[in-house]
Enzyme design. Structure first.
Site, mmCIF file in Angstrom:
data_model
loop_
_atom_site.group_PDB
_atom_site.id
_atom_site.type_symbol
_atom_site.label_atom_id
_atom_site.label_comp_id
_atom_site.label_asym_id
_atom_site.label_seq_id
_atom_site.Cartn_x
_atom_site.Cartn_y
_atom_site.Cartn_z
ATOM 1 N N GLU A 131 -32.431 13.639 -12.132
ATOM 2 C CA GLU A 131 -31.673 13.824 -13.369
ATOM 3 C C GLU A 131 -30.347 13.084 -13.234
ATOM 4 O O GLU A 131 -29.594 13.304 -12.280
ATOM 5 C CB GLU A 131 -31.443 15.329 -13.575
ATOM 6 N N GLU B 295 -27.837 25.201 -21.734
ATOM 7 C CA GLU B 295 -28.770 24.151 -22.135
ATOM 8 C C GLU B 295 -30.227 24.594 -21.981
ATOM 9 O O GLU B 295 -31.065 23.852 -21.469
ATOM 10 C CB GLU B 295 -28.507 22.869 -21.323
ATOM 11 N N ARG C 282 -22.724 28.493 -11.679
ATOM 12 C CA ARG C 282 -22.031 27.454 -12.450
ATOM 13 C C ARG C 282 -21.413 28.003 -13.738
ATOM 14 O O ARG C 282 -22.003 28.838 -14.424
ATOM 15 C CB ARG C 282 -22.992 26.315 -12.789
ATOM 16 N N ARG D 41 -16.965 23.687 -28.076
ATOM 17 C CA ARG D 41 -17.620 23.780 -26.764
ATOM 18 C C ARG D 41 -16.597 23.860 -25.635
ATOM 19 O O ARG D 41 -16.845 24.485 -24.594
ATOM 20 C CB ARG D 41 -18.546 22.573 -26.587
ATOM 21 N N ASP E 3 -17.717 17.663 -20.164
ATOM 22 C CA ASP E 3 -18.830 17.231 -19.312
ATOM 23 C C ASP E 3 -18.574 15.906 -18.613
ATOM 24 O O ASP E 3 -19.169 14.906 -18.992
ATOM 25 C CB ASP E 3 -20.111 17.134 -20.158
ATOM 26 N N GLU F 44 -22.800 9.228 -14.693
ATOM 27 C CA GLU F 44 -23.495 9.470 -15.954
ATOM 28 C C GLU F 44 -22.727 8.925 -17.163
ATOM 29 O O GLU F 44 -23.304 8.277 -18.026
ATOM 30 C CB GLU F 44 -23.734 10.974 -16.113
ATOM 31 N N HIS G 67 -17.362 11.614 -25.261
ATOM 32 C CA HIS G 67 -18.720 11.845 -25.729
ATOM 33 C C HIS G 67 -19.137 10.871 -26.839
ATOM 34 O O HIS G 67 -19.679 11.269 -27.867
ATOM 35 C CB HIS G 67 -18.862 13.296 -26.224
HETATM 36 C C1 BDP Z 1 -24.920 17.093 -18.159
HETATM 37 C C2 BDP Z 1 -26.169 16.304 -17.975
HETATM 38 C C3 BDP Z 1 -27.396 17.150 -17.844
HETATM 39 C C4 BDP Z 1 -27.156 18.230 -16.822
HETATM 40 C C5 BDP Z 1 -25.950 19.046 -17.224
HETATM 41 C C6 BDP Z 1 -25.537 20.069 -16.188
HETATM 42 O O1 BDP Z 1 -26.315 15.429 -19.059
HETATM 43 O O2 BDP Z 1 -28.470 16.313 -17.493
HETATM 44 O O3 BDP Z 1 -28.270 19.054 -16.677
HETATM 45 O O4 BDP Z 1 -24.846 18.208 -17.368
HETATM 46 O O5 BDP Z 1 -24.524 19.860 -15.555
HETATM 47 O O6 BDP Z 1 -23.878 16.273 -17.718
HETATM 48 O O7 BDP Z 1 -26.185 21.083 -16.020
#
Ligand code: BDP
Length: 714
Positions: free
Chosen positions: A183, A307, A340, A352, A381, A409, A537
Site C-alpha cells: 500500500e 476508512e 493509531r 476532518r 494526511d 505518497e 490534498h
Molecule cells: C492514507 C493512505 C491510505 C492509508 C491511510 C492510513 O492513502 O492508503 O491506508 O493513509 O494511514 O495516507 O491508514
C-alpha cells in the site's frame, strides 16, 4: 584467438558488473577511503579486533566491522578472542576485560539498554578503541557508528562518544500485504516473500536488518495497517517467527497489525466486542500462541474505525476499550499496543482536521500503561506541509508517539527527489505551547515535556524489492533520516544529508556541497510547485499521483479536493478559524494567536487556516493570485535548474546512478510543469485573473489535464 577474445569480454563483463553501483548497498558501501591522508591515519589506528562474547549480535557486529574495515581501509583485519591483550579495537559487553569494564563503569551507567560507548584508552602502552555497552545490541550500534565515522571521514584518534537513543521505540511500519503488494509502495513488491517463508530466507532480510540496525531502528511492523487477519494464523506465524529469529540478532523486534474483527473472521465468534469475555479470551489465546512462536514479539499496531476498518465503535465501544483489550492480552508477555489516531468518519459532518482530536481527547488517561497512541505528524494526511497535529500535547495522561510517512505518497512518490528530514524536523521542532514555551512536539513525544514511560517514532516505510530498495536513489536518504532522527532528533537535516551523501555517494566537496544544497531545498521546492501556502490534498483520486484540484466527486466528501481548497469567486483556502470550522481552536492559545489572523499567519500555513480573497496582499507585495502563479512557476523553474545542477555533477558520480537520477529528474520536471499548468488553469476559473506577464502560457488546456488517467499508477 577466439577463446582469448571471449575471455576478455567475460572479464570485462564481470568487472563492469562488480563495479556497477546498483544502489543495493545503500549507505553501507564500505568503499576504500578515497582521501590518501585519512586512509593512512585510519590504517595506523586499526588492524586487529579483539572480540568479547559470542552471541549472534556480537558475531554480527564483528562481521560488520570485518567487512566494513577491510573495505574502507583496503587491508586485512585480524580478529582474536578475549585471551589476547594486543589489539586496536575491543568490542563486547559482559565478557569484556574486567580492567576495562571498571575503567568505564561511570560511562556505562548512562547508557541504558541500547546506548553505546566508543572510547580510546591506553592499554599495554598502546592506544586502543573500545566499543562497549550494557547489552549486545549497543555494541552493534556502536560498531555501525565507528564505521560511520570512517565513512564520513572523521578523526578516530581520540574518541569519547557516549550515545543513547532518546526514544524507546524506533520503528518502521511496512504497509505490506500478504500478496506482496505494498500500500502506497513505489519501490516494487514487498520484500517479505511470504510464499517462500519460512524455509527460504532471502539474503535481503539480512541486508534489511543490517541497514535498519545501522541507523538505530529497533522494531518493524511487518504488515499493512489495513490488516489481514490471516497473518495471525499458525502457518503465517511460522513465517513471522523466521523473520523475528533473524532480526533478533540485529536488535529488531517484530510487530504485527491486528485486524480488529479477527475473532469473528478466524475464531468463528459472533462478535469482536472488546468487552465480551469470549472475545477477550480469544485474543489472550491468540497472543499466547504468537508468543510461543516469537517469544520477544513486540506487540500490535492497530488501525480501527478508520476508512472502513473494523473497530470497537462497531460495538459502541471506545478506542480505549479496544486498545486496552489488546493491551491486556499482550501485557503478561511484555508486549505493547500502538493504537493509531488516524480516524475520521464520513458520517460526521465535521472538518476532518478536527475528528481525531475530538475522538481521542475525551479518552485521555483511559489507556493502559502499555498503550501508545500513534499520531500522524499532521491532522489530515502526510501532506507536503501540514501544521503539527493538535493531539500532540493535548493528552497529558496518554503516551503519544509520532507517525511519519517515509514513502512519498503525497511528495512525488518515487519519481521525485525530496529529502524529508526538513519536514520531520519542522514538525518535531514545532512548539505546541501545551506546557509553556518550548514544549515542542519533539519534547512531548520523548517524554521531556510530558511524562511518559514509553516513547516512540514510526515511519511508514518506502522499502520494496527494487534493486535500490526505495525506487529513487535519493529516497534512501529518507529511510536513513527516519532512523537517525528517531535515535536523536537534535541532529540537523544538514548533518543527516552530509553523512548520507558521503556514505552513499562521495565525499568529494565538489559533489557533496551542491548535492547537500539540492537535498535541503528539495522539499520546499516540491511544495512550491504542488501545494504552496498551505494548500493540501490536490492529488488524483485513488492513486494520489499528480494534480487534480478539480476532483469534486468521491465516495465521501473528504475524499474530494474541492473540500480542502474551497476555491470560489472570492478566494481560496479553508477557513479553520473561529468563523469557520475552528480546527484552530484545538491548539494552545499561543498557537491560535500565531496562526489566527491572515495578516500575521505564517504564509506557509495561510490557506490551511484561512479563506483568502484573490486580491489579498501578501508580504511579497503580490496579490494572492499573483503569488500563487509566482509559486507554481518559480517552483517548476527550480526543477529545471536542479536538472542543470545535477548534469554538472557527472564527473563525480558512477555512471549508473548518474543516469538514473538524470532520467528521474526529467520525469520530475515534466510532472512539475503538469502540476503548474493544471493548478494555475484550474484556479484561474475562479480568480478570473490573467496569468501575470512574463510567464509562459500553458500549452495545453484545462480539459486536457482533466482528461489524463493513470489506471496503473502504483
Ligand atoms: C492514507 C493512505 C491510505 C492509508 C491511510 C492510513 O492513502 O492508503 O491506508 O493513509 O494511514 O495516507 O491508514
Amino acid at each position: 584467438m577466439k577463446k582469448a577474445k571471449l575471455f576478455f569480454i567475460l572479464t570485462l563483463l564481470i568487472s563492469v558488473s562488480v563495479s556497477a553501483e546498483t544502489g543495493y548497498d545503500l549507505w553501507l558501501r564500505y568503499n576504500l577511503v578515497p582521501n590518501k591522508r585519512k586512509l593512512e591515519e585510519y590504517r595506523k589506528v586499526l588492524s586487529s579486533i579483539i572480540v568479547n562474547g559470542s552471541s549472534s549480535t556480537i558475531v554480527a557486529a564483528q562481521a560488520e566491522l570485518l567487512n566494513g574495515l577491510s573495505g574502507l581501509l583496503g587491508k586485512k583485519i585480524t580478529i582474536s578472542g578475549s585471551n589476547t591483550t594486543v589489539g586496536d579495537l575491543i568490542i563486547g559487553t559482559n565478557g569484556i576485560q574486567p580492567e576495562i569494564k571498571s575503567l568505564l563503569k561511570a560511562d556505562l551507567a548512562q547508557l541504558g539498554s541500547e546506548g553505546f560507548l566508543i572510547k580510546t584508552i591506553v592499554r599495554s602502552g598502546k592506544n586502543c578503541i573500545v566499543i562497549t555497552a550494557n547489552e549486545d545490541a549497543g555494541v552493534l550500534y556502536g560498531s555501525f557508528h565507528l564505521l560511520r565515522l570512517i565513512q564520513t571521514g572523521q578523526p578516530i584518534n581520540n574518541l569519547n562518544i557516549v550515545s543513547a537513543p532518546k526514544l524507546k521505540l524506533r520503528l518502521l511500519n511496512h504497509w505490506d500485504n500478504l500478496n506482496r503488494t505494498v500500500e502506497r509502495g513505489y519501490a516494487g513488491f514487498s520484500i517479505w516473500n511470504w510464499h517462500k517463508l519460512p524455509t527460504y530466507m532471502d539474503k535481503r532480510y539480512v541486508d534489511y536488518a543490517r541497514a535498519t540496525a545501522s541507523i538505530g531502528i529497533n522494531g518493524t511492523v511487518l504488515t499493512n495497517v489495513n490488516a489481514n487477519a490471516t497473518v495471525l494464523t499458525n502457518p503465517y506465524l511460522e513465517k513471522v517467527a523466521a523473520l523475528a529469529n533473524l532480526f533478533r540478532t540485529y536488535g529488531i523486534k517484530v510487530y504485527l497489525t491486528a485486524r480488529f474483527s479477527a475473532p469473528v473472521e478466524l475464531g468463528g465468534l459472533k462478535t469482536a466486542d472488546p468487552l465480551d469475555p469470549e472475545v477477550q479470551r480469544w485474543w489472550k489465546e491468540k497472543v499466547d500462541e504468537i508468543y510461543k512462536h516469537v517469544p520477544d514479539f513486540g506487540g500490535f499496531l492497530v488501525k480501527a474505525n478508520s476508512e472502513g476498518q473494523p473497530g470497537p465503535q462497531n460495538y459502541k465501544r471506545t478506542h480505549a476499550d479496544g486498545a486496552n483489550m489488546l493491551a491486556d492480552a499482550v501485557a503478561p508477555h511484555g508486549g505493547i499496543v500502538m493504537w493509531r489516531a488516524f480516524v475520521y468518519s464520513d458520517e460526521v459532518p465535521e472538518d476532518r482536521h478536527k475528528q481525531a482530536y475530538n475522538e481521542f481527547v475525551p479518552l485521555d488517561g483511559k489507556f493502559r500503561k502499555n498503550v501508545l497512541v500513534q499520531v500522524k505528524n499532521g491532522a489530515i494526511d502526510f501532506m507536503p506541509r501540514e501544521p503539527f497535529h493538535p493531539l500532540f500535547g493535548a493528552m497529558p495522561q496518554t503516551q503519544t508517539m509520532m507517525e511519519f510517512q517515509v514513502t512519498q505518497e503525497y511528495l512525488g512518490q518515487a519519481t521525485t527527489l525530496v529529502f524529508l528530514a526538513p519536514l520531520f524536523k519542522e514538525v518535531l521542532d514545532s512548539d505546541t505551547w501545551r506546557n509553556g514555551k518550548g514544549s515542542t512536539v519533539g519534547k512531548i513525544i520523548n517524554g521531556a515535556s510530558q511524562q511518559q514511560q514509553l516513547t516512540g517514532m514510526a515511519g511508514v516505510a518506502n522499502i520494496g524489492n527494487d534493486f535500490n530498495w526505495c525506487g529513487h536513489p535519493f529516497a534512501q536518504a529518507n529511510w536513513y533520516a527516519l532512523g537517525r532522527l528517531s535515535w536523536d532528533a537534535s541532529i540537523s537535516s544538514e548533518q543527516i544529508a552530509d553523512e548520507w551523501i558521503r556514505m552513499t555517494f562521495s565525499e568529494e566537496p565538489k559533489f557533496l556541497e551542491p548535492v547537500k544544497k539540492i537535498m535541503l531545498e528539495s522539499r520546499e521546492m516540491y511544495t512550491q510547485y504542488t501545494m504552496p501556502m498551505g494548500l493540501h490534498h490536490l492529488i488524483t483520486y485513488g492513486s494520489h499521483y499528480g494534480p487534480a484540484p478539480w476532483v469534486d466527486k468521491g465516495q465521501r466528501p473528504d475524499w474530494t479536493n474541492v473540500y480542502y481548497h474551497k476555491a470560489d469567486s472570492i478566494g481560496l483556502g479553508f477557513n479553520r478559524t473561529s468563523t469557520g470550522s475552528n480546527a484552530l481552536g484545538q491548539y494552545a492559545t499561543e498557537v491560535q494567536q500565531q496562526w489566527g489572523d491572515p495578516n500575521t499567519c505564517d504564509e506557509k500555513y495561510l490557506l490551511w487556516f484561512h479563506h483568502v480573497p484573490w486580491t489579498f496582499k501578501l508580504k511579497s507585495g503580490r496579490t494572492l493570485w499573483d503569488e500563487l502563479c509566482y509559486d507554481y512557476y518559480t517552483g517548476a523553474n527550480r526543477v529545471k535548474s536542479l536538472q542543470e545542477k545535477w548534469n554538472l555533477l557527472k564527473p563525480f558520480v558512477d555512471k549508473e546512478r548518474f543516469e538514473e537520477v538524470k532520467m528521474l529528474l526529467q520525469i520530475q520536471y515534466d510532472e512539475a510543469i503538469w502540476w503548474r499548468n493544471s493548478c494555475v488553469l484550474y484556479f484561474q476559473t475562479f480568480s478570473k485573473m490573467p496569468i501575470p506577464a512574463g510567464y509562459e502560457k500553458p500549452d495545453k488546456t484545462l480539459e486536457y489535464y482533466k482528461s489524463l488517467k493513470f489506471p496503473y499508477a502504483p
